[in-house]
Scaffold this active site. Sequence first.
Site, PDB file in Angstrom:
ATOM      1  N   HIS A 155       1.178  -1.316  -0.126  1.00 37.72           N
ATOM      2  CA  HIS A 155       0.166   0.214  -0.164  1.00 37.72           C
ATOM      3  C   HIS A 155       0.821   1.464   0.179  1.00 37.72           C
ATOM      4  O   HIS A 155       0.630   2.137  -0.242  1.00 37.72           O
ATOM      5  CB  HIS A 155      -0.757  -0.081   1.180  1.00 37.72           C
ATOM      6  N   ASP A 362       3.417   9.379  -1.862  1.00 36.45           N
ATOM      7  CA  ASP A 362       2.550   8.733  -1.686  1.00 36.45           C
ATOM      8  C   ASP A 362       2.616   7.403  -2.037  1.00 36.45           C
ATOM      9  O   ASP A 362       2.112   7.846  -3.518  1.00 36.45           O
ATOM     10  CB  ASP A 362       1.269   9.706  -1.186  1.00 36.45           C
TER      11      ASP A 362
END
Length: 469
Positions: A155, A362
């Site tokens: 993730h 991110d």
Amino acid sequence: MSRLIVISNRVSRPNKSGNQGGLAVALAQALRESRGIWVGWSGEVTENFTGHIGFSEDEGVKTATIDLEEQDVDEYYNGYANKTLWPLFHFRIDLAEYARDFEGGYNRVNKRFADTTSPLIEPEDIIWVQDYHMIPLGQMLRDKGHQNRMGFFLHIPWPPTRLLVSLPHHTKLVQTLFAYDVIGFHTEEWLESFRHYVEREMNGTVDGDFVTLGDRTIQAIACPIGINAQEFSNAAVSDPAKEMFEKVRRSLQDRSMIVGVDRLDYSKGLEERFSGYSRFLKDHPEHHRKVVLTQIAPPSRGEVESYQHIRSTLDAIAGRINGEYSDVDWTPIRYVNQGYPRDKLAGIYRAARIGLVTPLRDGMNLVAKEYVAAQDPNDPGVLILSRFAGAATQLKDALLINPYSPEEMSDAITRALAMPLDERQRRWRSMMDCVEEQDISWWRRCFTERLIAARQEDSTAREQIETAH
């Protein structure tokens, strides 16, 4: 139908408040459909690890949790996961700490998960391991003889090879990923970085989605996570959201609000965001008293020194900016160190003229997608998004910026405030189409369907490679 067993650092039990994150909602739905089990750490600390499993069932979702020792938490979670892997995978090699105790604790806890999960696994179960906390778990389960289909999803970003090689025993860690049948990343960039490492550092080969190391061929895919778009859009017009919307609008007194919502984390670019906003105030005195930046930043990982540092730094920067520009009836930054339930957060997003999402790096950043989903289609706000967020590859109609440049951020804020309604609607519609089409259920299906078919595709690909040679 095969059962799905999800293994992650923490579990999220369903609750009636509806304030679960999108990942938890998607996994819960899949677990209900398959009669599956979600395995993870309970969040509790025990004096001596016993291997005891705490079983629970909430709204049709079964969970199995274990307690860890304090040393486990220090070395595995606060140590290797959050002081070593997290900064390194977010390109902050300067903050990464390498210690044998951290690595030892990480492997010890992964083995404890393997030992406790192993008796729960049936031959036809599908196992889906989540995130950087559990990279070697698949190999440990293979060592116990499990031949199940196993997938792993990362993730967070996968770092470039030149950074990853700074990790002691990096090859050993990456090699454990070849125990899985399918591994997933949010973007093609992270996927390409993984392929590059395997080819350059391990002499592996890449053929489309198939990556081969020795006699083991796995599939590596890009599969961007989404949100429950419909649920979040509905939340934005719920009674709690409307109440929060009105509360915020009254407090603004006709000023335009810029909103940022982030965990208190150095990867989110909060210092750079405050600097860009300060540059905007300096360059555009005509906007003084007409705009407010509301930064919501709940604290996280308070035991880690770098997180303590960022909190004190942001406190100082916000205080300096407010001290320099405030008036008796206007404060340019509202800096809030607490979180809000998802329905109230949706109301805050809807009240904001600009969503400012500017991470330095991110894996995805679901706040960007939540901001889009919460907007009023007739009068949507403008999303300003870092080009270094995974979401930037999908939300191309945001105003994409380099978060390291205060000038770019200042210019984007100015442009967003002046953007005409028809352009705001056009940009929003394009982004909302993507958010709706590639939502959280699409992500879950994208990965699990590939995993279900993995063994057959793997066998076919291997036969083709052998024939070609």
